[in-house]
Scaffold this motif. Structure first.
Motif, PDB file in Angstrom:
ATOM      1  N   ASN A 152      52.917  -8.258  12.294  1.00 52.96           N
ATOM      2  CA  ASN A 152      52.423  -7.200  11.413  1.00 52.96           C
ATOM      3  C   ASN A 152      51.993  -7.767  10.074  1.00 52.96           C
ATOM      4  O   ASN A 152      52.701  -8.588   9.505  1.00 52.96           O
ATOM      5  CB  ASN A 152      53.541  -6.190  11.149  1.00 52.96           C
ATOM      6  CG  ASN A 152      53.708  -5.238  12.295  1.00 52.96           C
ATOM      7  OD1 ASN A 152      53.598  -5.638  13.436  1.00 52.96           O
ATOM      8  ND2 ASN A 152      53.954  -3.996  11.998  1.00 52.96           N
ATOM      9  N   TYR A 153      50.874  -7.297   9.605  1.00 52.70           N
ATOM     10  CA  TYR A 153      50.427  -7.616   8.253  1.00 52.70           C
ATOM     11  C   TYR A 153      50.341  -6.314   7.488  1.00 52.70           C
ATOM     12  O   TYR A 153      49.820  -5.316   8.003  1.00 52.70           O
ATOM     13  CB  TYR A 153      49.066  -8.324   8.270  1.00 52.70           C
ATOM     14  CG  TYR A 153      49.130  -9.690   8.897  1.00 52.70           C
ATOM     15  CD1 TYR A 153      49.673 -10.767   8.198  1.00 52.70           C
ATOM     16  CD2 TYR A 153      48.663  -9.909  10.194  1.00 52.70           C
ATOM     17  CE1 TYR A 153      49.749 -12.027   8.777  1.00 52.70           C
ATOM     18  CE2 TYR A 153      48.732 -11.168  10.771  1.00 52.70           C
ATOM     19  CZ  TYR A 153      49.282 -12.215  10.057  1.00 52.70           C
ATOM     20  OH  TYR A 153      49.363 -13.455  10.630  1.00 52.70           O
ATOM     21  N   THR A 154      50.823  -6.317   6.265  1.00 52.57           N
ATOM     22  CA  THR A 154      50.856  -5.102   5.456  1.00 52.57           C
ATOM     23  C   THR A 154      49.473  -4.481   5.323  1.00 52.57           C
ATOM     24  O   THR A 154      49.327  -3.265   5.391  1.00 52.57           O
ATOM     25  CB  THR A 154      51.451  -5.428   4.069  1.00 52.57           C
ATOM     26  OG1 THR A 154      52.748  -6.007   4.268  1.00 52.57           O
ATOM     27  CG2 THR A 154      51.585  -4.194   3.215  1.00 52.57           C
ATOM     28  N   VAL A 155      48.456  -5.307   5.163  1.00 55.51           N
ATOM     29  CA  VAL A 155      47.098  -4.772   4.997  1.00 55.51           C
ATOM     30  C   VAL A 155      46.679  -3.950   6.230  1.00 55.51           C
ATOM     31  O   VAL A 155      46.030  -2.914   6.102  1.00 55.51           O
ATOM     32  CB  VAL A 155      46.081  -5.911   4.682  1.00 55.51           C
ATOM     33  CG1 VAL A 155      45.847  -6.828   5.882  1.00 55.51           C
ATOM     34  CG2 VAL A 155      44.763  -5.340   4.170  1.00 55.51           C
ATOM     35  N   ASN A 156      47.096  -4.388   7.427  1.00 62.10           N
ATOM     36  CA  ASN A 156      46.763  -3.653   8.656  1.00 62.10           C
ATOM     37  C   ASN A 156      47.562  -2.358   8.754  1.00 62.10           C
ATOM     38  O   ASN A 156      47.039  -1.322   9.178  1.00 62.10           O
ATOM     39  CB  ASN A 156      47.042  -4.511   9.892  1.00 62.10           C
ATOM     40  CG  ASN A 156      46.199  -5.775   9.916  1.00 62.10           C
ATOM     41  OD1 ASN A 156      45.242  -5.913   9.166  1.00 62.10           O
ATOM     42  ND2 ASN A 156      46.572  -6.708  10.763  1.00 62.10           N
ATOM     43  N   THR A 157      48.835  -2.413   8.367  1.00 64.96           N
ATOM     44  CA  THR A 157      49.673  -1.206   8.382  1.00 64.96           C
ATOM     45  C   THR A 157      49.100  -0.164   7.431  1.00 64.96           C
ATOM     46  O   THR A 157      49.010   1.020   7.770  1.00 64.96           O
ATOM     47  CB  THR A 157      51.121  -1.564   7.986  1.00 64.96           C
ATOM     48  OG1 THR A 157      51.611  -2.550   8.899  1.00 64.96           O
ATOM     49  CG2 THR A 157      52.021  -0.341   8.025  1.00 64.96           C
ATOM     50  N   LEU A 158      48.695  -0.599   6.245  1.00 68.25           N
ATOM     51  CA  LEU A 158      48.113   0.326   5.272  1.00 68.25           C
ATOM     52  C   LEU A 158      46.828   0.959   5.799  1.00 68.25           C
ATOM     53  O   LEU A 158      46.623   2.173   5.658  1.00 68.25           O
ATOM     54  CB  LEU A 158      47.843  -0.396   3.947  1.00 68.25           C
ATOM     55  CG  LEU A 158      49.089  -0.729   3.123  1.00 68.25           C
ATOM     56  CD1 LEU A 158      48.756  -1.756   2.050  1.00 68.25           C
ATOM     57  CD2 LEU A 158      49.682   0.526   2.506  1.00 68.25           C
ATOM     58  N   ALA A 159      45.977   0.161   6.428  1.00 64.88           N
ATOM     59  CA  ALA A 159      44.723   0.686   6.991  1.00 64.88           C
ATOM     60  C   ALA A 159      45.027   1.710   8.088  1.00 64.88           C
ATOM     61  O   ALA A 159      44.394   2.773   8.156  1.00 64.88           O
ATOM     62  CB  ALA A 159      43.872  -0.457   7.545  1.00 64.88           C
ATOM     63  N   HIS A 160      46.006   1.412   8.932  1.00 68.43           N
ATOM     64  CA  HIS A 160      46.406   2.320  10.008  1.00 68.43           C
ATOM     65  C   HIS A 160      46.932   3.645   9.437  1.00 68.43           C
ATOM     66  O   HIS A 160      46.555   4.733   9.903  1.00 68.43           O
ATOM     67  CB  HIS A 160      47.470   1.653  10.883  1.00 68.43           C
ATOM     68  CG  HIS A 160      48.014   2.526  11.957  1.00 68.43           C
ATOM     69  ND1 HIS A 160      47.324   2.772  13.126  1.00 68.43           N
ATOM     70  CD2 HIS A 160      49.158   3.248  12.027  1.00 68.43           C
ATOM     71  CE1 HIS A 160      48.034   3.602  13.876  1.00 68.43           C
ATOM     72  NE2 HIS A 160      49.154   3.901  13.227  1.00 68.43           N
TER      73      HIS A 160
END
Length: 193
Positions: free
Chosen positions: A82-90
């Protein structure tokens, strides 16, 4: 609604986590705090990390009497690592009506420039930073950044590692944990070995 995301393995969640989350909920413009349980990285040795759902259950037990603080398993459903940037986009895609911000300790702010696409995170999200002892020198680009908000939360130097070690050594950790979390750990004999 403006939501603060507080990421962690929460292995286990302890009163220090709750003090920080509650301080953010009560003393900032964040309307809710989501305690985002970080899943086990399949590439890392399991070691003392409890199963994802046991850690989520402990966060649920710890937060059920705090209406502004919610457990979140959002990262359980996302590709690993998991990367925070991907979690935020999701999250932004799934909940377009909300605004998401990050909550982190000063020690994490020091390594922010090593995060994947940290510039994108800073461009689109506020970051609320709580103080830590020995966090080192803050990178100059983050000192007066308009998206970074320093919150004068209490300095809590309590760690899940210390709690796990104490349980293993049969020490009393009851004051460091929410009651229901301690009962859950004790009932399941977690961290004994």
């Amino acid at each position: 609604m403006k939501i603060g995301l507080y990421f962690g393995t929460f292995n286990p969640i302890h009163v220090g986590h709750l003090i920080i989350a509650n301080h953010m909920a009560e003393n900032s413009d964040l309307e809710q705090i989501w305690m985002v349980v970080t899943p086990h990285n399949p590439l890392k040795k399991k070691n003392t990390l409890l199963d994802d759902y046991h850690r989520l259950q402990m966060v649920f037990l710890a937060t059920e009497s705090f209406p502004k603080i919610k457990p979140s398993d959002i990262e359980f459903k996302l590709p690993q690592p998991n990367y925070t940037v991907n979690t935020l986009a999701h999250l932004q895609e799934k909940f377009p009506q909300h605004e998401f911000a990050l909550i982190m300790g000063e020690d994490n702010l020091n390594s922010l420039q090593k995060w994947k696409n940290y510039e994108v995170i800073l461009q689109n999200h506020d970051i609320y930073v709580y103080p830590r002892l020995n966090s080192g020198e803050i990178d100059s680009q983050f000192i007066n950044h308009s998206k970074i908000h320093r919150v004068g939360a209490p300095v809590i130097e309590l760690s899940s590692t210390f709690i796990r070690e104490s349980i293993k050594n049969n020490k009393n950790v009851v004051p460091m944990l929410p009651n229901k979390v301690w009962e859950y750990i004790d009932h399941n004999l977690f961290y004994k070995k």
